[in-house]
Design an enzyme around this catalytic site. Structure first.
Site, short mmCIF file in Angstrom:
data_model
loop_
_atom_site.label_atom_id
_atom_site.label_comp_id
_atom_site.label_asym_id
_atom_site.label_seq_id
_atom_site.Cartn_x
_atom_site.Cartn_y
_atom_site.Cartn_z
N HIS A 403 -21.49 84.47 54.11
CA HIS A 403 -22.37 85.51 53.56
C HIS A 403 -22.38 85.52 52.03
CE1 HIS A 403 -25.07 88.69 54.43
NE2 HIS A 403 -24.53 89.04 55.58
N ASP A 407 -28.05 85.73 52.16
CA ASP A 407 -28.14 86.95 52.96
C ASP A 407 -28.78 86.63 54.31
OD1 ASP A 407 -27.04 88.53 50.92
OD2 ASP A 407 -28.99 88.70 49.94
#
Length: 432
Positions: A403, A407
Site C-alpha cells: 500500500h 492506493d
C-alpha cells in the site's frame, strides 16, 4: 612427485556465505577430472553441485553430510601430478558453483585389492539415492530422507521402502515416525544433540530445523510481514474465451502454449499500464523505485520447500518463449538444479495456486517486490453471459500489493485490466 592442492568452498555469489553438505559425490582414493562435481551442497537459494577445479586423486574430505561450512572452508584435497593415475594436472581456474569448462565425465572409482568393479551404474530414475551393496547403506530417494531418519534415530535397515525395488521414500520415514509416536516410543537422535522437545501425553514432538532453502524462505516471509503494509483485492473472471484462444493457438501447429505463459503475457501488459506495481521501496531514501524491466517470478513448490524461479525480461518474450522458459525453470526447480541467479532479482510474482485445487488466497508478497498476482483454479460455474445464465469457465484473480506504492484505485485498475484480458483476450492486441 604429486602435489597436494586444497580445494575450498568457493564464493557462491548472491551474498551467500555458507552451505550445508548434502551428499559427497566422491570418496578418498577416487580419481577426478577437472570440473567434475565432487559434492552436493544446499544453500539458502538452491541445491547445487560443486565442481572441483583440479584433476587428480582425492586424498582427504572435510565435513560429514549435514555439516554447514562457511565460504572459504576446506572441502577436500587433491593429489595432482605424474602419480595421479594420469589425471589432469592443471586446474580449470573455475570455482563458481554450477559452471564448468566442459561436461562432467562419469564418476571413476578406485578399485581396491579384493574388490570388483561395480556391475551397474547409479540409478537412472532421477532420484538422488543410490543402489548400494547389501552390506552398505540402504537405498533412499534422497539424502534429505536419510538425514531425517538419522536425526530421529530411525534405523533404515529395519524399514521396507514403498518405492521401486524397496526404495525408501520420505513418506516411509514420516509414517515410521508417526507410528513410533503413536506407540509411545521415543526416538533418540544420533546426530548433533538438539534442545529437548516439549513433551505431552501424545509423545515427543518432531523438531525440524529451519535452515537451507526452508530457512531462507522463513526469513524472507517474516521480513515481508514486518516491513510491507500489504492489502489484497480480488475479482472473479470468465476465462472461457482465454481457454478457447489457447486451444486455437495449440491447434494451429508449432510448440504448445501453456496457460501460465498467457497469464504471464497478460501480467507484463498490465504492468506496462500500471508501472507502480513493478517497483520496490527504498525506505532509507524514502523513495519508490519504479523499474523499467519485468523479471517475473513464479511460485514453485518442491520437495525442499517453496522456491520462486525468475523469468528474466519477461516483458520482451512472446508466448512461445515464455512457455519454454517456464518449462525449463520448472524442471530445474523439480530436480533442485536452479542456480542462485535463477532464484533472485524478480520484480513481480505470479502465483498460480489453482494447481493446489483452491479458488483464492491472500499470499505474502515476495520481498522486496511491491505486488503479487494470484490465480485460482479454473472451474465450470453458473455465470450470466450476454444476459442469460450459462455455465462458463470461471477463475478468481487476486492482487496483493504494497500500500506504500499505490492506493486502491491503481491496484483495482491493474486487476480489472488483467480480468478484462482474461475475459476478452483480444484486449491484448492493443499492446502487442
Amino acid at each position: 612427485m604429486a602435489q597436494v592442492l586444497e580445494f575450498k568452498l568457493p564464493d557462491l555469489g548472491e551474498g551467500l556465505t555458507e552451505a550445508e553438505i548434502v551428499r559427497w559425490l566422491v570418496e578418498v582414493g577416487d580419481v577426478v577430472a577437472v570440473d567434475q562435481p565432487v559434492v552436493e551442497v544446499e544453500t539458502a537459494k538452491a541445491l547445487v553441485d560443486v565442481p572441483c577445479p583440479y584433476g587428480g586423486v582425492i586424498t582427504a574430505r572435510f565435513g560429514e553430510e549435514g555439516t554447514e561450512l562457511p565460504v572459504g572452508a576446506p572441502l577436500l584435497t587433491v593429489a595432482v601430478g605424474p602419480t595421479a593415475s594420469g589425471a589432469e594436472t592443471e586446474g580449470s581456474g573455475n570455482v563458481l558453483v554450477g559452471y564448468g569448462t566442459s561436461e562432467a565425465p562419469a564418476r571413476r572409482r578406485r578399485v581396491r585389492p579384493g574388490q570388483t568393479a561395480p556391475s551397474a551404474p547409479r540409478e537412472a530414475n532421477g532420484s538422488s539415492g543410490t543402489r548400494e551393496t547389501a552390506d552398505g547403506p540402504v537405498p533412499v530417494i534422497s539424502p534429505l530422507v536419510r538425514r531425517l531418519a538419522r536425526q530421529n534415530g530411525l534405523d533404515l535397515k529395519e524399514m521396507t521402502g514403498s518405492g521401486p525395488d524397496g526404495l525408501i521414500l520420505r513418506a516411509d520415514v514420516e509414517y515410521a515416525l508417526r507410528a513410533a509416536e503413536a506407540q509411545g516410543r521415543t526416538a533418540e537422535p544420533t546426530a548433533t544433540p538438539q534442545a529437548p522437545a516439549p513433551t505431552s501425553a501424545a509423545g515427543t514432538a518432531l523438531r525440524i530445523p529451519l535452515k537451507g532453502i526452508r530457512g531462507a524462505v522463513a526469513d524472507k516471509l517474516s521480513r515481508s510481514r514486518r516491513e510491507i503494509p500489504d492489502a489484497t483485492c480480488w475479482v472473479d473472471a470468465d476465462a472461457t474465451e482465454l481457454m478457447r484462444a489457447r486451444a486455437a493457438m495449440n491447434a494451429s501447429g508449432g510448440p504448445k502454449i501453456s496457460l501460465v505463459a498467457l497469464l504471464a503475457r497478460i501480467c507484463t501488459a498490465a504492468l506496462a499500464r500500471f508501472p507502480e506495481l513493478n517497483s520496490t521501496v527504498d525506505m532509507e531514501a524514502r523513495e519508490v523505485v519504479q523499474l523499467d524491466h519485468v523479471h517475473l517470478g513464479f511460485a514453485a513448490q518442491t520437495e525442499r520447500g517453496l522456491v520462486v524461479p525468475v523469468v528474466r525480461d519477461a516483458h520482451a518474450r512472446d508466448a512461445e518463449a515464455l512457455t519454454a522458459e517456464f518449462a525449463r525453470l520448472t524442471e530445474a526447480a523439480r530436480t533442485g538444479s536452479l542456480t542462485p541467479g535463477e532464484l533472485t532479482g524478480s520484480t513481480f510474482t505470479l502465483n498460480n495456486y489453482g494447481v493446489f485445487g483452491v479458488d483464492g488466497s491472500t499470499p505474502i508478497i515476495n520481498h522486496p517486490e511491491a505486488a503479487m498476482l494470484g490465480v485460482g483454479r479454473i472451474v465450470p460455474k453458473p455465470w450470466v453471459h450476454e444476459g442469460e445464465l450459462a455455465v462458463r469457465q470461471v477463475v478468481q484473480l487476486s492482487l496483493t500489493f504494497d500500500h506504500r506504492v499505490c492506493d486502491g484505485g491503481t491496484a483495482g485498475g491493474f486487476l480489472r485490466y488483467v480480468a478484462d484480458c482474461v475475459e476478452q483476450p483480444a484486449v491484448l492486441l492493443r499492446t502487442l
